[in-house]
Design a protein around this motif. Structure first.
Motif, PDB file in Angstrom:
ATOM      1  N   LEU A 171     -19.523   9.042 -54.536  1.00 36.18           N
ATOM      2  CA  LEU A 171     -20.261   7.931 -55.129  1.00 36.18           C
ATOM      3  C   LEU A 171     -19.340   6.767 -55.476  1.00 36.18           C
ATOM      4  O   LEU A 171     -19.650   5.601 -55.224  1.00 36.18           O
ATOM      5  N   GLN A 172     -18.181   7.090 -56.048  1.00 32.44           N
ATOM      6  CA  GLN A 172     -17.258   6.025 -56.441  1.00 32.44           C
ATOM      7  C   GLN A 172     -16.577   5.408 -55.224  1.00 32.44           C
ATOM      8  O   GLN A 172     -16.355   4.198 -55.159  1.00 32.44           O
ATOM      9  N   LEU A 173     -16.229   6.252 -54.233  1.00 32.42           N
ATOM     10  CA  LEU A 173     -15.526   5.756 -53.055  1.00 32.42           C
ATOM     11  C   LEU A 173     -16.407   4.818 -52.240  1.00 32.42           C
ATOM     12  O   LEU A 173     -15.941   3.774 -51.771  1.00 32.42           O
ATOM     13  N   VAL A 174     -17.684   5.160 -52.044  1.00 37.59           N
ATOM     14  CA  VAL A 174     -18.547   4.303 -51.237  1.00 37.59           C
ATOM     15  C   VAL A 174     -18.765   2.954 -51.913  1.00 37.59           C
ATOM     16  O   VAL A 174     -18.944   1.933 -51.242  1.00 37.59           O
ATOM     17  N   LEU A 175     -18.700   2.908 -53.238  1.00 39.67           N
ATOM     18  CA  LEU A 175     -18.901   1.650 -53.961  1.00 39.67           C
ATOM     19  C   LEU A 175     -17.618   0.821 -54.042  1.00 39.67           C
ATOM     20  O   LEU A 175     -17.618  -0.372 -53.733  1.00 39.67           O
ATOM     21  N   TYR A 176     -16.504   1.442 -54.448  1.00 42.68           N
ATOM     22  CA  TYR A 176     -15.301   0.679 -54.791  1.00 42.68           C
ATOM     23  C   TYR A 176     -14.171   0.776 -53.777  1.00 42.68           C
ATOM     24  O   TYR A 176     -13.174   0.075 -53.903  1.00 42.68           O
ATOM     25  N   GLY A 177     -14.270   1.664 -52.792  1.00 34.91           N
ATOM     26  CA  GLY A 177     -13.236   1.738 -51.771  1.00 34.91           C
ATOM     27  C   GLY A 177     -11.869   2.046 -52.342  1.00 34.91           C
ATOM     28  O   GLY A 177     -11.681   3.004 -53.085  1.00 34.91           O
ATOM     29  N   LYS A 178     -10.874   1.200 -52.017  1.00 33.13           N
ATOM     30  CA  LYS A 178      -9.496   1.457 -52.448  1.00 33.13           C
ATOM     31  C   LYS A 178      -9.314   1.353 -53.963  1.00 33.13           C
ATOM     32  O   LYS A 178      -8.314   1.814 -54.503  1.00 33.13           O
ATOM     33  N   HIS A 179     -10.283   0.748 -54.653  1.00 38.75           N
ATOM     34  CA  HIS A 179     -10.193   0.628 -56.115  1.00 38.75           C
ATOM     35  C   HIS A 179     -10.877   1.792 -56.837  1.00 38.75           C
ATOM     36  O   HIS A 179     -10.877   1.841 -58.068  1.00 38.75           O
ATOM     37  N   ALA A 180     -11.461   2.742 -56.091  1.00 38.26           N
ATOM     38  CA  ALA A 180     -12.203   3.845 -56.705  1.00 38.26           C
ATOM     39  C   ALA A 180     -11.267   4.755 -57.495  1.00 38.26           C
ATOM     40  O   ALA A 180     -10.126   5.000 -57.095  1.00 38.26           O
ATOM     41  N   LYS A 181     -11.777   5.258 -58.611  1.00 35.94           N
ATOM     42  CA  LYS A 181     -11.002   6.164 -59.470  1.00 35.94           C
ATOM     43  C   LYS A 181     -11.329   7.612 -59.110  1.00 35.94           C
ATOM     44  O   LYS A 181     -11.950   8.342 -59.867  1.00 35.94           O
ATOM     45  N   CYS A 182     -10.889   8.014 -57.917  1.00 31.13           N
ATOM     46  CA  CYS A 182     -11.190   9.360 -57.439  1.00 31.13           C
ATOM     47  C   CYS A 182     -10.294  10.388 -58.106  1.00 31.13           C
ATOM     48  O   CYS A 182      -9.159  10.092 -58.498  1.00 31.13           O
ATOM     49  N   SER A 183     -10.779  11.627 -58.176  1.00 27.42           N
ATOM     50  CA  SER A 183     -10.146  12.664 -59.002  1.00 27.42           C
ATOM     51  C   SER A 183      -8.800  13.121 -58.468  1.00 27.42           C
ATOM     52  O   SER A 183      -7.874  13.381 -59.222  1.00 27.42           O
ATOM     53  N   ASN A 184      -8.659  13.239 -57.153  1.00 27.68           N
ATOM     54  CA  ASN A 184      -7.458  13.876 -56.609  1.00 27.68           C
ATOM     55  C   ASN A 184      -6.610  12.940 -55.760  1.00 27.68           C
ATOM     56  O   ASN A 184      -5.836  13.379 -54.925  1.00 27.68           O
ATOM     57  N   ARG A 185      -6.758  11.627 -55.960  1.00 28.65           N
ATOM     58  CA  ARG A 185      -5.980  10.687 -55.152  1.00 28.65           C
ATOM     59  C   ARG A 185      -4.529  10.633 -55.581  1.00 28.65           C
ATOM     60  O   ARG A 185      -3.617  10.621 -54.760  1.00 28.65           O
ATOM     61  N   GLY A 186      -4.282  10.624 -56.878  1.00 30.60           N
ATOM     62  CA  GLY A 186      -2.901  10.583 -57.379  1.00 30.60           C
ATOM     63  C   GLY A 186      -2.219   9.286 -56.971  1.00 30.60           C
ATOM     64  O   GLY A 186      -2.753   8.185 -57.120  1.00 30.60           O
TER      65      GLY A 186
END
Length: 652
Positions: A48-63
């Motif tokens: 949900l966050q990735l499709v909206l914000y792309g590289k700015h998304a606060k994904c859980s396991n990106r680090g």
């Protein structure tokens, strides 16, 4: 904004294409997802966050991964190399009286040298090239990235937001974005740059060296401030990860039964008490069996005995009256003969008397071997019934005692030896010590940051004074001075405007947070009021005696409820129609706090609420309480054979 559908294709644990209907009703705003750990709940939230914000998304396991590396890592490992990854989100957005439907598709290929994502946006089924090209700017009209933490959050980690510094940053960010104060901040920076440029244009050569040295010192000090901020952010991130490790260690300790070691003596005491009760129960049953209880086993024999006693009494009576009746009958016959009664009548009478005499003879000949009175059985049936009832009660009590004994013995068996769980307890102690050390370091770094920021302010003041004092008395110089003076007045006006605006809205926010915390917390007299400092944005709790109360006095669950009340209050104050999505919604709350959250928060957190729950959270009474507000239910389950997680209707 209301989400209608999410489509995942080869993303994370979801192999192939998966579509989820997320539309809701006005009176049923909740969509409930259930899934075990590792089943794909967090992946759903990341999508949900990735499709909206792309590289700015606060994904859980990106680090610290680059965006291209992260996109590569999100592809399902069981699909072919040439297969694409795609996430599609359908939602509606209402502006004044117009409602539009948007579809955002974000896709990427991983079999290329440089992995990049492609965004296509449709408005009312028509592709919008302008929206697609500038989606990163337009997305903030729907859900501003700075406000995403208010609506997308993890229930396990939310307790950290109740820390005074974290809550102050959250409230400051929320207030500034809600009121548009971030624009004022940027305008203030731009005005400083214009002011500095105007003043520097009128600096004479003799002071240029001083200004250059001062600029160098300001730059060095800015680097120190930035480094300290980065260090604090890294420490806070590490502390958050350590806190998660502590929770996992506590779960391991609980799973291994180490938390039960202290209960060993009390369990043994309970087992001893149960054994004593069993002895008393056995003695009572033996006492019952020594009485008339066994007679209840031979009811047919007792009935036969009663029948025999009655027959013996009749035989005795027949023997006693036999001779008297014979004389009586002879007298009757003689009388009838003398009266010339017909012979036929006399013959009938003799036949009847003979039959009766034969019956009396039969009774008199019954053998008598009991020689007892029927009164000896008086009250026996009632006594047998009472004893039987008491025996059933004792047998039931014995069954309960055996069940209790088995339960305590099972508990005793589940308690491990200290040596077998010592490493788990040591691991937990190390993690807790590490978290404590991080918190100490964060506090020290924050003190250094305050000192550095104070020094930076002094240097900038000296710099501004130096530029002002060295202006030449020319027309251009006067104009620059006038511009600088107007800028100073404008900055002061903006600052006053911002302060007044904050004070006005903070009172509303205080009331929202107070009301929400009161609704969520089971201790109604714990907090009587909540105050927010308009300068530092720190929260102060007021107890029932009107004294300041530190948040450290709150339990972990109460701190989590306070954090939720803060997020809820900011979301309410925003006035934005944004879905609320919560991963692990009940966290480590106890039963009463869970009920408060289920009854008073989830149904009212927004017009659309998506809950991602494990099988140990929303169950039993909590599910029953939440059911009237649930529009849709899904179960996220990993299929070992198909190597993918799937969405199926129905909760667990």
């Amino acid at each position: 904004m209301i989400i209608k559908q999410l489509t995942l294709e080869n993303f994370g644990i979801y192999k192939g294409r998966h579509e989820v209907n997320l539309s809701v009703n006005d009176d049923q705003p909740i969509i409930l997802f259930g899934g075990l750990n590792g089943g794909g709940k967090t992946t759903f939230l990341d999508a949900l966050q990735l499709v909206l914000y792309g590289k700015h998304a606060k994904c859980s396991n990106r680090g610290h991964q680059s965006y291209g590396s992260y996109l590569t890592s999100t592809k399902n490992r069981y699909v072919d190399e040439q297969d694409k990854v795609e996430i599609s989100l359908t939602f509606t957005h209402t502006t004044e009286t117009t409602t539009n439907e948007f579809i955002v598709k974000r896709s990427w290929q991983t079999n290329v040298k440089e992995v990049k994502d492609k965004v296509i946006v449709y408005c009312n089924s028509q592709e919008d090239a302008h929206l697609s090209q500038y989606w990163d700017e337009f997305v903030n009209e729907f859900i501003p990235l700075s406000l995403s933490d208010l609506f997308f959050f993890d229930g396990e980690k939310i307790e950290n937001l109740a820390h005074p510094d974290r809550s102050a940053d959250l409230i400051k960010t929320g207030i500034e974005n809600l009121l548009g104060l971030d624009l004022l901040t940027q305008l203030h920076i731009d005005l400083n740059n214009v002011e500095r440029k105007r003043k520097s244009e009128n600096v004479d050569i003799t002071t240029m060296e001083k200004i250059t040295v001062l600029e160098s010192e300001i730059a060095e000090h800015s680097t120190v401030v930035a480094t300290l901020k980065k260090d604090i952010a890294d420490l806070e991130k590490h502390a958050s990860e350590t806190n998660v490790n502590i929770n996992q260690s506590r779960q391991k300790v609980r799973s291994a039964g180490a938390h039960l070691i202290e209960q060993r003596d009390s369990i043994k005491f309970e087992l001893g008490a149960i054994e004593e009760k069993q002895k008393v129960n056995l003695a009572e049953r033996v006492k019952l069996d020594a009485g008339c209880g066994p007679l209840g086993l031979i009811p047919d024999l007792i009935n036969a005995t009663k029948l025999q006693i009655n027959k013996e009494q009749q035989a005795t009576q027949a023997k006693v009256i036999q001779s008297a009746i014979t004389d009586y009958e002879n007298t009757i016959k003689q009388t009838l003969i003398s009266e010339n009664v017909p012979q036929k009548t006399l013959q009938a009478l003799e036949n009847t008397m003979g039959t009766l005499a034969q019956q009396r003879e039969t009774l008199a000949n019954i053998p008598c071997y009991i020689d007892a009175h029927i009164a000896m059985f008086n009250g026996l049936d009632e006594k047998i019934a009472a004893d039987s009832k008491e025996r059933a009660k004792l047998i039931n009590q014995r069954g309960q005692l055996l069940e209790q004994q088995a339960l305590y013995e099972k508990k005793l068996e589940s308690i491990p030896d200290y040596e077998t769980v010592q490493h788990l307890l040591s691991e937990l102690a190390v993690a807790e010590a590490e978290l404590k050390n991080d918190l100490v370091l964060i506090k020290n770094k924050q003190q250094l940051l305050q000192q550095a920021q104070a020094r930076d302010e002094v240097l900038n003041t000296r710099y501004a004074n130096l530029l002002t004092q060295q202006n030449r008395d020319t027309f251009e110089q006067k104009r620059s001075i006038q511009v600088a003076e107007h800028i100073a007045k404008l900055k002061s006006t903006m600052q006053s405007f911002a302060v007044d605006l904050i004070k006005e809205n903070i009172q509303l926010l205080e009331q929202h947070i107070k009301d929400n915390f009161y609704d969520l917390n089971r201790k109604k007299n714990l907090v009587s009021n909540i105050k927010i400092c308009p300068e530092e944005f720190t929260i102060t709790l007021i107890d029932s005696n009107n004294n300041d109360m530190p948040t450290s006095r709150l339990s972990a669950g109460e701190r989590q409820l306070l954090a939720i009340a803060i997020l809820w209050g900011l979301a309410e104050a925003s006035g934005k129609e944004i879905p609320t999505i919560i991963d692990t919604p009940l966290g480590r709350l106890d039963g009463k706090h869970r009920s408060k959250l289920v009854q008073n928060y989830f149904p009212y957190a927004g017009k659309q609420v998506i809950l991602l729950s494990t099988d140990e959270e929303i169950t039993g009474q909590y599910y029953t309480q939440l059911k009237p507000s649930i529009c849709r239910e899904y179960h996220i389950n990993f299929d070992e054979q198909a190597q993918t997680s799937t969405f199926t209707e129905g909760y667990f």
